[in-house]
Design an enzyme around this catalytic site. Structure first.
Site, mmCIF file in Angstrom:
data_model
loop_
_atom_site.group_PDB
_atom_site.id
_atom_site.type_symbol
_atom_site.label_atom_id
_atom_site.label_comp_id
_atom_site.label_asym_id
_atom_site.label_seq_id
_atom_site.Cartn_x
_atom_site.Cartn_y
_atom_site.Cartn_z
ATOM 1 N N ASP A 8 11.658 -2.592 -2.984
ATOM 2 C CA ASP A 8 10.777 -2.681 -4.157
ATOM 3 C C ASP A 8 11.665 -2.339 -5.354
ATOM 4 O O ASP A 8 11.922 -1.160 -5.615
ATOM 5 C CB ASP A 8 9.615 -1.699 -4.037
ATOM 6 C CG ASP A 8 8.730 -1.707 -5.278
ATOM 7 O OD1 ASP A 8 8.440 -2.803 -5.785
ATOM 8 O OD2 ASP A 8 8.355 -0.619 -5.747
ATOM 9 N N GLU A 69 10.781 -7.782 -3.272
ATOM 10 C CA GLU A 69 9.662 -8.242 -4.096
ATOM 11 C C GLU A 69 10.194 -9.041 -5.283
ATOM 12 O O GLU A 69 11.217 -8.706 -5.879
ATOM 13 C CB GLU A 69 8.845 -7.048 -4.610
ATOM 14 C CG GLU A 69 7.598 -7.468 -5.351
ATOM 15 C CD GLU A 69 6.709 -6.303 -5.734
ATOM 16 O OE1 GLU A 69 5.926 -6.466 -6.685
ATOM 17 O OE2 GLU A 69 6.797 -5.234 -5.106
ATOM 18 N N ASP A 141 6.719 3.931 -4.498
ATOM 19 C CA ASP A 141 7.785 2.921 -4.444
ATOM 20 C C ASP A 141 8.275 2.708 -3.014
ATOM 21 O O ASP A 141 8.576 1.580 -2.612
ATOM 22 C CB ASP A 141 8.952 3.320 -5.355
ATOM 23 C CG ASP A 141 8.546 3.339 -6.822
ATOM 24 O OD1 ASP A 141 8.178 2.275 -7.335
ATOM 25 O OD2 ASP A 141 8.582 4.422 -7.430
#
Length: 175
Positions: A8, A69, A141
């Site tokens: 992420d 992502e 996160d």
């Protein structure tokens, strides 16, 4: 049997999550954040920290797969550019160590983990905790990175099933 490293990306905190996948079973291997706060506002140093951190994770966990992502273009173009740079540093670290990179949108990740693309961060954290049978809720996160890894596992499994089905169909037509 595969080890998946999910990322992420963020210019200040880059979450990571590592899972072992065997069939439909997930095993948690590790998660956390690469913190670039010590670099202050020096973006080049932050990117170097992300690159080095992802390289270290690949060396430590020896993943078979790498997923990250995609950039979400929100209201802040400057933030999106910084996020894109952080993603780039992580992706180059992975490819330098011979890993293919799979990319997923936030909506795809939430859909795969929670069942709806409009899920909240809290819902993602809850489902990651449940799916991986974790004793406590991971930091946001890190949970997002674990969700990226879970999303990739689901997508990869679907591709394998589709390939197997296509192979059977082709064989059936050739006979």
């Amino acid at each position: 049997m595969s080890i998946i490293l999910g990322i992420d990306p963020g210019s200040r905190l880059t979450g990571y999550g590592v899972i072992h996948v065997q069939g439909r079973k997930f095993q948690y291997l590790g998660s956390g954040c690469i913190k670039t706060l010590t670099a202050g506002d020096n973006m080049a140093q932050r990117l170097q920290i992300i690159f080095a951190g992802v390289s270290e994770l690949v060396t430590q966990f020896k993943p078979d797969m790498f997923a990250i992502e995609q950039v979400f273009m929100g209201l802040n173009p400057s933030g999106a550019l910084k996020l894109g740079q952080a993603r780039g540093a992580a992706m180059v670290a992975a490819t330098n160590l011979n890993l293919d990179v799979a990319e997923y949108s936030a909506r795809q990740i939430k859909q795969a983990v929670v069942g709806t693309g409009a899920a909240s961060k809290e819902q993602v954290q809850h489902m990651v905790t449940s799916l991986l049978k974790l004793p406590s809720v991971p930091q946001a996160d890190a949970a997002d990175a674990l969700a990226v890894a879970i999303c990739h596992a689901h997508s990869y499994e679907s591709l394998i099933k589709m390939a197997g089905h296509a192979k059977k169909t082709v064989r059936g037509r050739l006979r």
